[in-house]
Motif scaffolding. Structure first.
Motif, PDB file in Angstrom:
ATOM      1  N   THR A  61      -0.731  -1.863 -10.824  1.00  0.00           N
ATOM      2  CA  THR A  61      -1.520  -1.905  -9.593  1.00  0.00           C
ATOM      3  C   THR A  61      -2.193  -3.264  -9.384  1.00  0.00           C
ATOM      4  O   THR A  61      -2.654  -3.550  -8.277  1.00  0.00           O
ATOM      5  CB  THR A  61      -2.597  -0.806  -9.586  1.00  0.00           C
ATOM      6  OG1 THR A  61      -3.398  -0.928 -10.746  1.00  0.00           O
ATOM      7  CG2 THR A  61      -1.960   0.568  -9.532  1.00  0.00           C
ATOM      8  N   TYR A  94       1.803   2.339  -3.549  1.00  0.00           N
ATOM      9  CA  TYR A  94       0.740   2.315  -4.561  1.00  0.00           C
ATOM     10  C   TYR A  94       1.049   3.260  -5.723  1.00  0.00           C
ATOM     11  O   TYR A  94       0.820   2.921  -6.883  1.00  0.00           O
ATOM     12  CB  TYR A  94      -0.608   2.662  -3.932  1.00  0.00           C
ATOM     13  CG  TYR A  94      -1.757   2.469  -4.898  1.00  0.00           C
ATOM     14  CD1 TYR A  94      -2.305   1.213  -5.070  1.00  0.00           C
ATOM     15  CD2 TYR A  94      -2.248   3.527  -5.653  1.00  0.00           C
ATOM     16  CE1 TYR A  94      -3.335   1.014  -5.968  1.00  0.00           C
ATOM     17  CE2 TYR A  94      -3.281   3.334  -6.544  1.00  0.00           C
ATOM     18  CZ  TYR A  94      -3.822   2.082  -6.702  1.00  0.00           C
ATOM     19  OH  TYR A  94      -4.831   1.883  -7.598  1.00  0.00           O
ATOM     20  N   VAL A 105      -1.096  -5.136  -6.302  1.00  0.00           N
ATOM     21  CA  VAL A 105      -1.724  -4.782  -5.026  1.00  0.00           C
ATOM     22  C   VAL A 105      -3.078  -5.463  -4.905  1.00  0.00           C
ATOM     23  O   VAL A 105      -3.397  -6.091  -3.880  1.00  0.00           O
ATOM     24  CB  VAL A 105      -1.879  -3.249  -4.905  1.00  0.00           C
ATOM     25  CG1 VAL A 105      -2.574  -2.884  -3.616  1.00  0.00           C
ATOM     26  CG2 VAL A 105      -0.531  -2.559  -5.019  1.00  0.00           C
ATOM     27  N   LEU A 164       0.801  -1.232   0.000  1.00  0.00           N
ATOM     28  CA  LEU A 164       0.000   0.000   0.000  1.00  0.00           C
ATOM     29  C   LEU A 164       0.836   1.285   0.000  1.00  0.00           C
ATOM     30  O   LEU A 164       0.501   2.217  -0.733  1.00  0.00           O
ATOM     31  CB  LEU A 164      -0.975   0.002   1.175  1.00  0.00           C
ATOM     32  CG  LEU A 164      -2.300  -0.696   0.934  1.00  0.00           C
ATOM     33  CD1 LEU A 164      -3.183  -0.576   2.163  1.00  0.00           C
ATOM     34  CD2 LEU A 164      -3.015  -0.168  -0.286  1.00  0.00           C
TER      35      LEU A 164
END
Length: 91
Positions: A49, A40, A52, A37
């Motif tokens: 992304t 990011y 994540v 996080l």
């Protein structure tokens, strides 16, 4: 071509600490999500992304897995008790 047939009995399935294994894996997925996080923006700059969100999805699916294996474990124990046999212990 002849059909292949096994020449020996298949081994018994291995049972282990399934609930603990799934719980540990779920924790790892959530830790990886939380560790990514702060970065990011770095992932977003590189259109990566999905790394994540994959960790978050893994944690979410792990929660479903924990629910499932706990129900399965309880059903195995109930079945063994109803048959009057010894409840199998994980090794």
């Amino acid at each position: 071509m002849a059909k292949w047939t096994p020449t020996h009995e298949a081994p018994e399935p291995l049972e282990g600490p399934v609930v603990a294994t799934i719980t540990g894996g779920t924790i790892i997925w959530f830790v990886l999500f939380l560790a990514q996080l702060p970065f990011y923006g770095w992932f977003d700059d590189r259109d990566a992304t999905w790394w994540v969100w994959t960790c978050l999805a893994g944690g979410g699916l792990g929660l479903i897995g924990i629910w499932y294996v706990r129900l399965r474990d309880a059903a195995i124990k109930r079945d063994a008790e109803s048959k009057g046999s010894k409840v199998p212990e994980p090794q």
